[in-house]
Design a protein around this motif. Sequence first.
Motif, PDB file in Angstrom:
ATOM      1  N   LEU A  63      -4.733   6.639 -10.661  1.00  0.00           N
ATOM      2  CA  LEU A  63      -3.652   5.738 -10.259  1.00  0.00           C
ATOM      3  C   LEU A  63      -3.944   4.977  -8.975  1.00  0.00           C
ATOM      4  O   LEU A  63      -3.329   3.935  -8.740  1.00  0.00           O
ATOM      5  CB  LEU A  63      -2.351   6.539 -10.086  1.00  0.00           C
ATOM      6  CG  LEU A  63      -1.802   7.220 -11.339  1.00  0.00           C
ATOM      7  CD1 LEU A  63      -0.490   7.916 -11.025  1.00  0.00           C
ATOM      8  CD2 LEU A  63      -1.600   6.215 -12.469  1.00  0.00           C
ATOM      9  N   TYR A  64      -4.842   5.466  -8.133  1.00  0.00           N
ATOM     10  CA  TYR A  64      -5.044   4.859  -6.816  1.00  0.00           C
ATOM     11  C   TYR A  64      -6.529   4.597  -6.571  1.00  0.00           C
ATOM     12  O   TYR A  64      -7.403   5.216  -7.198  1.00  0.00           O
ATOM     13  CB  TYR A  64      -4.497   5.762  -5.705  1.00  0.00           C
ATOM     14  CG  TYR A  64      -3.006   5.990  -5.783  1.00  0.00           C
ATOM     15  CD1 TYR A  64      -2.118   5.066  -5.230  1.00  0.00           C
ATOM     16  CD2 TYR A  64      -2.480   7.110  -6.409  1.00  0.00           C
ATOM     17  CE1 TYR A  64      -0.746   5.257  -5.314  1.00  0.00           C
ATOM     18  CE2 TYR A  64      -1.114   7.313  -6.489  1.00  0.00           C
ATOM     19  CZ  TYR A  64      -0.255   6.385  -5.944  1.00  0.00           C
ATOM     20  OH  TYR A  64       1.097   6.582  -6.034  1.00  0.00           O
ATOM     21  N   THR A 123       0.838  -1.191   0.000  1.00  0.00           N
ATOM     22  CA  THR A 123       0.000   0.000   0.000  1.00  0.00           C
ATOM     23  C   THR A 123       0.874   1.242   0.000  1.00  0.00           C
ATOM     24  O   THR A 123       2.008   1.223   0.495  1.00  0.00           O
ATOM     25  CB  THR A 123      -0.939   0.015   1.227  1.00  0.00           C
ATOM     26  OG1 THR A 123      -1.738   1.187   1.196  1.00  0.00           O
ATOM     27  CG2 THR A 123      -0.148  -0.028   2.515  1.00  0.00           C
ATOM     28  N   ALA A 124       0.337   2.305  -0.563  1.00  0.00           N
ATOM     29  CA  ALA A 124       1.027   3.603  -0.534  1.00  0.00           C
ATOM     30  C   ALA A 124       0.763   4.342   0.761  1.00  0.00           C
ATOM     31  O   ALA A 124       1.591   5.131   1.206  1.00  0.00           O
ATOM     32  CB  ALA A 124       0.586   4.456  -1.723  1.00  0.00           C
ATOM     33  N   SER A 125      -0.393   4.087   1.377  1.00  0.00           N
ATOM     34  CA  SER A 125      -0.732   4.737   2.638  1.00  0.00           C
ATOM     35  C   SER A 125      -1.816   3.930   3.328  1.00  0.00           C
ATOM     36  O   SER A 125      -2.595   3.213   2.680  1.00  0.00           O
ATOM     37  CB  SER A 125      -1.209   6.175   2.395  1.00  0.00           C
ATOM     38  OG  SER A 125      -1.585   6.794   3.604  1.00  0.00           O
ATOM     39  N   ALA A 144      -8.391   2.128   6.173  1.00  0.00           N
ATOM     40  CA  ALA A 144      -8.566   1.987   4.732  1.00  0.00           C
ATOM     41  C   ALA A 144      -7.219   2.043   4.021  1.00  0.00           C
ATOM     42  O   ALA A 144      -6.297   2.747   4.441  1.00  0.00           O
ATOM     43  CB  ALA A 144      -9.492   3.078   4.197  1.00  0.00           C
ATOM     44  N   LEU A 145      -7.116   1.289   2.918  1.00  0.00           N
ATOM     45  CA  LEU A 145      -5.895   1.228   2.130  1.00  0.00           C
ATOM     46  C   LEU A 145      -5.985   2.219   0.970  1.00  0.00           C
ATOM     47  O   LEU A 145      -6.997   2.279   0.263  1.00  0.00           O
ATOM     48  CB  LEU A 145      -5.690  -0.178   1.543  1.00  0.00           C
ATOM     49  CG  LEU A 145      -4.856  -1.171   2.327  1.00  0.00           C
ATOM     50  CD1 LEU A 145      -5.582  -1.554   3.608  1.00  0.00           C
ATOM     51  CD2 LEU A 145      -4.604  -2.418   1.492  1.00  0.00           C
ATOM     52  N   TYR A 146      -4.904   2.972   0.802  1.00  0.00           N
ATOM     53  CA  TYR A 146      -4.767   3.848  -0.361  1.00  0.00           C
ATOM     54  C   TYR A 146      -3.633   3.283  -1.195  1.00  0.00           C
ATOM     55  O   TYR A 146      -2.460   3.467  -0.900  1.00  0.00           O
ATOM     56  CB  TYR A 146      -4.470   5.270   0.098  1.00  0.00           C
ATOM     57  CG  TYR A 146      -4.378   6.283  -1.020  1.00  0.00           C
ATOM     58  CD1 TYR A 146      -5.519   6.713  -1.688  1.00  0.00           C
ATOM     59  CD2 TYR A 146      -3.156   6.817  -1.397  1.00  0.00           C
ATOM     60  CE1 TYR A 146      -5.436   7.649  -2.703  1.00  0.00           C
ATOM     61  CE2 TYR A 146      -3.064   7.750  -2.404  1.00  0.00           C
ATOM     62  CZ  TYR A 146      -4.204   8.166  -3.056  1.00  0.00           C
ATOM     63  OH  TYR A 146      -4.114   9.102  -4.069  1.00  0.00           O
ATOM     64  N   SER A 147      -4.003   2.528  -2.243  1.00  0.00           N
ATOM     65  CA  SER A 147      -2.997   1.784  -2.992  1.00  0.00           C
ATOM     66  C   SER A 147      -3.312   1.849  -4.479  1.00  0.00           C
ATOM     67  O   SER A 147      -4.273   2.498  -4.901  1.00  0.00           O
ATOM     68  CB  SER A 147      -2.951   0.332  -2.507  1.00  0.00           C
ATOM     69  OG  SER A 147      -1.883  -0.362  -3.104  1.00  0.00           O
ATOM     70  N   ARG A 148      -2.478   1.160  -5.268  1.00  0.00           N
ATOM     71  CA  ARG A 148      -2.616   1.188  -6.717  1.00  0.00           C
ATOM     72  C   ARG A 148      -4.015   0.754  -7.136  1.00  0.00           C
ATOM     73  O   ARG A 148      -4.604  -0.163  -6.558  1.00  0.00           O
ATOM     74  CB  ARG A 148      -1.566   0.272  -7.339  1.00  0.00           C
ATOM     75  CG  ARG A 148      -1.544   0.279  -8.850  1.00  0.00           C
ATOM     76  CD  ARG A 148      -1.006   1.574  -9.395  1.00  0.00           C
ATOM     77  NE  ARG A 148       0.401   1.744  -9.076  1.00  0.00           N
ATOM     78  CZ  ARG A 148       0.904   2.875  -8.605  1.00  0.00           C
ATOM     79  NH1 ARG A 148       0.119   3.906  -8.380  1.00  0.00           N
ATOM     80  NH2 ARG A 148       2.189   2.985  -8.341  1.00  0.00           N
TER      81      ARG A 148
END
Length: 510
Positions: A472-473, A377-379, A385-389
């Motif tokens: 992108l996310y 994950t990016a954050s 909650a996941l902030y990802s691709r």
Amino acid sequence: MNESSSTKGKGPAKEKASKSQGASSGTGSAKPPKDPGQKSAKELKKERRAAMVAERGGGQIPPHLKGQQPQQQIQKGGRGEEDGSSNPSKGKEDGQSRRHGGSQQQGGGGGGSGSNQRQQHQQQQQLNNANTATTSDLTTPSVLGGVSLFGNVSQPKSSFSHAQSVTTAIYRSSIHPSILRLGSQLAGYKVMGADARAIALLQALADVIRDYKTPRGEALNRDLLKTVSNQVGHLVEARAMGTSTGVAVRYLKYEISVCDAEATEEEAKAHLLERIDHFIRDRIVYAGKIIRAQAGSKIRDGDVVMTFARSSVVEATLLAAHAQGTRFSVIVVDSRPLLEGKALLSVLLSAGIPCTYGLLSSLGSLIPRASLLLLGTASLFANGALYSRAGTASCAMMAKDKGIPVIVCCETYKFSDRVQLDSFVQNEAGNPTELLSLEHHQQGLESRSGGGGVLTVSEWNSNPNLGVVNLLYDVTPPRYVTAVASEVGLSGPESVGVILRDYKSVLYGV
């Protein structure tokens, strides 16, 4: 009778003079006649407003309105703005039209009104063209690829805008060469992944600190903060800053602000370089080693591990588990246009791990074979909650539906105190042309696809009813996450807020 006849015999100039003499003598209150070619203040204000609307919409500003823009807009320089410096021949033509405009407008009442109508018609046509502009010309934040979205979606900078900012920075000698190189790599997506971007940013800022010299009469902790902010601002213009890079910058600025004022310049610089190495070593490298052990312990012999795109932590976890003798296979799910999973696939195959590669469209057929889903994950937001691709949410939801455990590998420096419920509140957009085919690839793609249905960039630009968006996310709700593996331990997604609250000093390295 003699007076009236003599007055009629005089020319228009003498008649105007007589009227002005009568007005000045106080015998009459008649105003001088309005020049037919002269525009009223209301008309000028309306044209200025139309020019501002055309500039915000990305359309070309009519030539007869260029000289009537407010001074602030001329200094800013919109994307659709042209002047004589950018096109010398056009500047000469505009100058000639302005020189001859007065004589043409004084030709008579009928001609002046006709020219006004033609100008209004041209102005309306320019506004209509601005409304049907292509995506490359759209500058309104709420419009992306011809689709209306929220204004918090950061749009990619065009190659021309990035080259222009780089040229300006080189000319002013205000941006360090390491920052210029990193900005070009970020704009071209040559540096991908939250960990890689954070490390590259800190290493570039370390080069800035090494070459920094405190100006006479300035304090290092104050002037260096301004210098670092200036360098980071150039990187933000190249690509939007994520959570990992934002935490790294805040950490470095904090270390600069608490630097000992009595220390010499060399001592202060050595201390800051040591703190940068400390962040990279403890918060990224060592944290990744702990995550490998925790997430790798969940991989058993005979398991089929699924992962999406490419995560450096997930890649290291799979390689470490394979090095320990665990026999498993991996399903790599990928998506266009970045196709990050190809790089992960090559690394795993070179290590001797059996792999299966498929795109996101084949997720429904591949997910029943998996026994564990490992995600990066990016954050990680405060609500878990996941902030990802983009595509991570689809993988997590389908795994949850099939009863497959979902483990997220994330270092604590990626934890964010923000709360985001969907991917439209804050997101980043990639280049929409990457989703389309180029002209020289069209023929080969048509032959492989049976001869139809290949959308090219020129077809997109020529069709005003088509909008292309490349986000992108995405955001994965916490209910689809089984556990989060971090250097603090293996815990549930609801523990993010507790870790941020209780380990604040540890997270920021104080």
